[in-house]
Each structure stands twice: as C-alpha cells, then as structure tokens.
Design a protein around this motif. Sequence first.
Motif, PDB file in Angstrom:
ATOM      1  N   VAL A  83      34.730  31.923  35.667  1.00  0.00           N
ATOM      2  CA  VAL A  83      33.286  32.119  35.720  1.00  0.00           C
ATOM      3  C   VAL A  83      32.815  32.618  34.359  1.00  0.00           C
ATOM      4  O   VAL A  83      33.442  33.497  33.763  1.00  0.00           O
ATOM      5  CB  VAL A  83      32.923  33.119  36.835  1.00  0.00           C
ATOM      6  CG1 VAL A  83      31.408  33.294  36.923  1.00  0.00           C
ATOM      7  CG2 VAL A  83      33.483  32.636  38.168  1.00  0.00           C
ATOM      8  N   LEU A  84      31.721  32.046  33.870  1.00  0.00           N
ATOM      9  CA  LEU A  84      31.269  32.359  32.517  1.00  0.00           C
ATOM     10  C   LEU A  84      30.434  33.631  32.483  1.00  0.00           C
ATOM     11  O   LEU A  84      29.771  33.997  33.450  1.00  0.00           O
ATOM     12  CB  LEU A  84      30.458  31.188  31.955  1.00  0.00           C
ATOM     13  CG  LEU A  84      31.170  29.833  31.950  1.00  0.00           C
ATOM     14  CD1 LEU A  84      30.282  28.777  31.312  1.00  0.00           C
ATOM     15  CD2 LEU A  84      32.505  29.919  31.230  1.00  0.00           C
ATOM     16  N   GLY A  85      30.476  34.296  31.351  1.00  0.00           N
ATOM     17  CA  GLY A  85      29.712  35.511  31.127  1.00  0.00           C
ATOM     18  C   GLY A  85      29.915  35.965  29.694  1.00  0.00           C
ATOM     19  O   GLY A  85      30.741  35.408  28.958  1.00  0.00           O
ATOM     20  N   GLU A  86      29.182  36.971  29.294  1.00  0.00           N
ATOM     21  CA  GLU A  86      29.262  37.459  27.916  1.00  0.00           C
ATOM     22  C   GLU A  86      30.663  37.987  27.605  1.00  0.00           C
ATOM     23  O   GLU A  86      31.238  38.754  28.368  1.00  0.00           O
ATOM     24  CB  GLU A  86      28.227  38.568  27.701  1.00  0.00           C
ATOM     25  CG  GLU A  86      28.078  38.985  26.237  1.00  0.00           C
ATOM     26  CD  GLU A  86      26.972  40.001  26.041  1.00  0.00           C
ATOM     27  OE1 GLU A  86      26.692  40.345  24.876  1.00  0.00           O
ATOM     28  OE2 GLU A  86      26.390  40.448  27.053  1.00  0.00           O
ATOM     29  N   HIS A  87      31.226  37.503  26.491  1.00  0.00           N
ATOM     30  CA  HIS A  87      32.532  37.948  25.986  1.00  0.00           C
ATOM     31  C   HIS A  87      33.677  37.641  26.969  1.00  0.00           C
ATOM     32  O   HIS A  87      34.666  38.365  27.000  1.00  0.00           O
ATOM     33  CB  HIS A  87      32.516  39.447  25.674  1.00  0.00           C
ATOM     34  CG  HIS A  87      31.417  39.868  24.759  1.00  0.00           C
ATOM     35  ND1 HIS A  87      31.188  39.264  23.536  1.00  0.00           N
ATOM     36  CD2 HIS A  87      30.464  40.839  24.892  1.00  0.00           C
ATOM     37  CE1 HIS A  87      30.150  39.852  22.948  1.00  0.00           C
ATOM     38  NE2 HIS A  87      29.696  40.802  23.746  1.00  0.00           N
ATOM     39  N   PHE A  88      33.542  36.596  27.775  1.00  0.00           N
ATOM     40  CA  PHE A  88      34.622  36.267  28.706  1.00  0.00           C
ATOM     41  C   PHE A  88      35.837  35.764  27.935  1.00  0.00           C
ATOM     42  O   PHE A  88      35.750  35.314  26.801  1.00  0.00           O
ATOM     43  CB  PHE A  88      34.175  35.207  29.716  1.00  0.00           C
ATOM     44  CG  PHE A  88      34.257  33.794  29.194  1.00  0.00           C
ATOM     45  CD1 PHE A  88      35.404  33.041  29.400  1.00  0.00           C
ATOM     46  CD2 PHE A  88      33.196  33.231  28.496  1.00  0.00           C
ATOM     47  CE1 PHE A  88      35.496  31.741  28.933  1.00  0.00           C
ATOM     48  CE2 PHE A  88      33.273  31.941  28.015  1.00  0.00           C
ATOM     49  CZ  PHE A  88      34.431  31.185  28.231  1.00  0.00           C
ATOM     50  N   SER A  89      36.989  35.829  28.597  1.00  0.00           N
ATOM     51  CA  SER A  89      38.237  35.337  28.026  1.00  0.00           C
ATOM     52  C   SER A  89      39.016  34.599  29.106  1.00  0.00           C
ATOM     53  O   SER A  89      38.968  34.969  30.282  1.00  0.00           O
ATOM     54  CB  SER A  89      39.081  36.495  27.493  1.00  0.00           C
ATOM     55  OG  SER A  89      40.405  36.075  27.201  1.00  0.00           O
ATOM     56  N   PHE A  90      39.739  33.539  28.708  1.00  0.00           N
ATOM     57  CA  PHE A  90      40.591  32.815  29.646  1.00  0.00           C
ATOM     58  C   PHE A  90      41.893  33.570  29.961  1.00  0.00           C
ATOM     59  O   PHE A  90      42.601  33.215  30.905  1.00  0.00           O
ATOM     60  CB  PHE A  90      40.961  31.442  29.077  1.00  0.00           C
ATOM     61  CG  PHE A  90      39.839  30.446  29.101  1.00  0.00           C
ATOM     62  CD1 PHE A  90      39.407  29.890  30.298  1.00  0.00           C
ATOM     63  CD2 PHE A  90      39.230  30.038  27.925  1.00  0.00           C
ATOM     64  CE1 PHE A  90      38.384  28.962  30.335  1.00  0.00           C
ATOM     65  CE2 PHE A  90      38.212  29.101  27.936  1.00  0.00           C
ATOM     66  CZ  PHE A  90      37.773  28.557  29.140  1.00  0.00           C
ATOM     67  N   VAL A  91      42.217  34.570  29.174  1.00  0.00           N
ATOM     68  CA  VAL A  91      43.514  35.231  29.308  1.00  0.00           C
ATOM     69  C   VAL A  91      43.710  35.864  30.684  1.00  0.00           C
ATOM     70  O   VAL A  91      44.763  35.677  31.315  1.00  0.00           O
ATOM     71  CB  VAL A  91      43.714  36.259  28.178  1.00  0.00           C
ATOM     72  CG1 VAL A  91      44.992  37.066  28.404  1.00  0.00           C
ATOM     73  CG2 VAL A  91      43.779  35.533  26.832  1.00  0.00           C
ATOM     74  N   PRO A  92      42.742  36.648  31.213  1.00  0.00           N
ATOM     75  CA  PRO A  92      42.952  37.187  32.560  1.00  0.00           C
ATOM     76  C   PRO A  92      43.149  36.096  33.612  1.00  0.00           C
ATOM     77  O   PRO A  92      43.962  36.253  34.529  1.00  0.00           O
ATOM     78  CB  PRO A  92      41.664  37.988  32.827  1.00  0.00           C
ATOM     79  CG  PRO A  92      41.181  38.373  31.469  1.00  0.00           C
ATOM     80  CD  PRO A  92      41.502  37.186  30.605  1.00  0.00           C
ATOM     81  N   ALA A  93      42.430  34.987  33.478  1.00  0.00           N
ATOM     82  CA  ALA A  93      42.594  33.879  34.418  1.00  0.00           C
ATOM     83  C   ALA A  93      43.992  33.293  34.312  1.00  0.00           C
ATOM     84  O   ALA A  93      44.582  32.883  35.319  1.00  0.00           O
ATOM     85  CB  ALA A  93      41.540  32.802  34.157  1.00  0.00           C
ATOM     86  N   GLY A  94      44.535  33.252  33.104  1.00  0.00           N
ATOM     87  CA  GLY A  94      45.907  32.778  32.927  1.00  0.00           C
ATOM     88  C   GLY A  94      46.896  33.672  33.647  1.00  0.00           C
ATOM     89  O   GLY A  94      47.850  33.185  34.275  1.00  0.00           O
ATOM     90  N   ARG A  95      46.679  34.984  33.572  1.00  0.00           N
ATOM     91  CA  ARG A  95      47.572  35.927  34.259  1.00  0.00           C
ATOM     92  C   ARG A  95      47.477  35.756  35.778  1.00  0.00           C
ATOM     93  O   ARG A  95      48.490  35.776  36.485  1.00  0.00           O
ATOM     94  CB  ARG A  95      47.217  37.362  33.877  1.00  0.00           C
ATOM     95  CG  ARG A  95      47.428  37.696  32.403  1.00  0.00           C
ATOM     96  CD  ARG A  95      47.392  39.199  32.198  1.00  0.00           C
ATOM     97  NE  ARG A  95      47.397  39.548  30.785  1.00  0.00           N
ATOM     98  CZ  ARG A  95      46.340  39.970  30.107  1.00  0.00           C
ATOM     99  NH1 ARG A  95      45.181  40.120  30.730  1.00  0.00           N
ATOM    100  NH2 ARG A  95      46.418  40.269  28.826  1.00  0.00           N
ATOM    101  N   VAL A  96      46.250  35.604  36.272  1.00  0.00           N
ATOM    102  CA  VAL A  96      46.053  35.390  37.712  1.00  0.00           C
ATOM    103  C   VAL A  96      46.749  34.105  38.148  1.00  0.00           C
ATOM    104  O   VAL A  96      47.435  34.063  39.178  1.00  0.00           O
ATOM    105  CB  VAL A  96      44.548  35.327  38.049  1.00  0.00           C
ATOM    106  CG1 VAL A  96      44.340  34.846  39.478  1.00  0.00           C
ATOM    107  CG2 VAL A  96      43.898  36.692  37.855  1.00  0.00           C
ATOM    108  N   ALA A  97      46.582  33.040  37.351  1.00  0.00           N
ATOM    109  CA  ALA A  97      47.198  31.751  37.682  1.00  0.00           C
ATOM    110  C   ALA A  97      48.712  31.865  37.741  1.00  0.00           C
ATOM    111  O   ALA A  97      49.361  31.318  38.644  1.00  0.00           O
ATOM    112  CB  ALA A  97      46.783  30.700  36.657  1.00  0.00           C
ATOM    113  N   ARG A  98      49.292  32.594  36.791  1.00  0.00           N
ATOM    114  CA  ARG A  98      50.745  32.746  36.777  1.00  0.00           C
ATOM    115  C   ARG A  98      51.224  33.499  38.009  1.00  0.00           C
ATOM    116  O   ARG A  98      52.218  33.118  38.645  1.00  0.00           O
ATOM    117  CB  ARG A  98      51.195  33.480  35.518  1.00  0.00           C
ATOM    118  CG  ARG A  98      52.709  33.584  35.404  1.00  0.00           C
ATOM    119  CD  ARG A  98      53.156  34.646  34.416  1.00  0.00           C
ATOM    120  NE  ARG A  98      54.615  34.740  34.405  1.00  0.00           N
ATOM    121  CZ  ARG A  98      55.349  35.337  35.347  1.00  0.00           C
ATOM    122  NH1 ARG A  98      54.752  35.895  36.401  1.00  0.00           N
ATOM    123  NH2 ARG A  98      56.669  35.361  35.261  1.00  0.00           N
TER     124      ARG A  98
END
Length: 250
Positions: A126-141
Amino acid sequence: MRILVSNDDGYHSEGIHVLADALETLGEVWVVAPDRENSAVSHALTLHRPLRLTRLSERRYAVDGTPTDCVTLGICQVMKEHPPDLVVSGINFGANMGDDVHYSGTVSAAFEAAIMGIPAIAVSQVLGEHFSFVPAGRVARHLAALVLERGLPKGTLLNVNVPPRPPKGLRFTRLGKRRYTEGVVEDTDPRGRVCYWIGGGDPVWEPLPGSDFLAVAEGYTSVTPLQLDMTHEGLLLSLLQDAASWDLPA
C-alpha cells in the motif's frame, strides 16, 4: 525448495527484485515476469499471438505477455522438469484489496498457480509517504516459509497487503468493499475528440470489521485467503430446493 516469482508491474520494477532477494534464503528462486507493466489486466491469457520468452540472466526471464502468461510459461516451460513448490506474485506497487482483486494482475498470477495446483501468495504494498518495499519483503518471506512448511488447501491462495509504514503486526481478514467517486471521466484529446478515462476518482472504503482495508488502515498487514470456487453455496441450495417452482423445460 523451488519458488517462482512473478508480478504485473514488470520485470524491471523494484518490488519484484526486493521480493526475489527476500525469498533467496528459502530456496532456489526463479523469476518469470512481464517485460512491461501489466496492471489491471486481471486473468488475461494471450491466445491470439505467440509469446516471446527472453532469458536475462540465470533463473531470470521476461515475457512479452500478461502475468497469467508468465506463470503458465514459468510452470509449464521454464521449470517444467522440476515445477515450483510455491508461486509468489508481487510486490505490487499499490494495494490489491476488496473488489480490486478481480482486476489485479498480481492476484491473477497467484490464481493461475492455484489453478495449476501450486500454493500461491500475492503480495501488495500500500502506497504512502516514504514507504519502502523492504517490510513487505520480510512479510512475504515469513509467510512463504509457513506455506512451504504447512501448505494450503487446493484451489486457494493468500492475498497480502502491507501498510505504508512498517506493520504493527498481522491480521487475517476478509475482502473489504470500496467505491470510486468518479467511475468514468470525460476528456478531450489533442484533436478535439471526446475520450474517456476509467477509474478517475479516489476510492472510498467502507470500514467493515475484519476487512483487509480496516486492518491496513490501522497499520497492520492483512492476509486474506481467497479461493477459485466462486459458487454461492447458499443460493445454490436455495435454487435446488426451489427448482420445481421455476417450471423449467425438461
């Protein structure tokens, strides 16, 4: 373990590379993704022309087709000798919640894997100010490790949406409901001809208890189990009980 990764934002998107890197510790990761953006193409399958599969590096491929094409080629061609144990689609640039799962190429790629009998996860940021894909990568793993260990029922997948800021935790949810303030926007092209844009307004979400939207709005990652069988069991039972009154022809 062998994991196939795809998406609808295209091979060169940041999200898919963060996802592939995050999954590398779980097994052998293969990437088969569209060579360009294919957002909102739903479950489109290319049947009217041949597809081109380009090898970009070891276990990395681009396809001039849809996300569904990519998963089909990945399973049936690229990895046909040893099919994947898991398919993970994403990380999508933007949410895929509620009714939007029906349009999403990201979710459809995971559905194609489920059709072919392989456990699947769709991951969206989900998009927002200063978002990063890194936490989503951790969740996915984390979720991929659990699915590889425990499996999923046949014909199902997990649809995951990660909030803009690092999530407070994880909630299991149902699909929410949304409406757009302007479904169609009328415009004029440079030649003065009338044209139309679909999906012009911002979505308005209903804060339904237990929904994916409410979980994300409160800062949690939502995990929604989806299934291929869209049969409405309650209506089917009612129709069977009421069939005689329909006076249907033999």
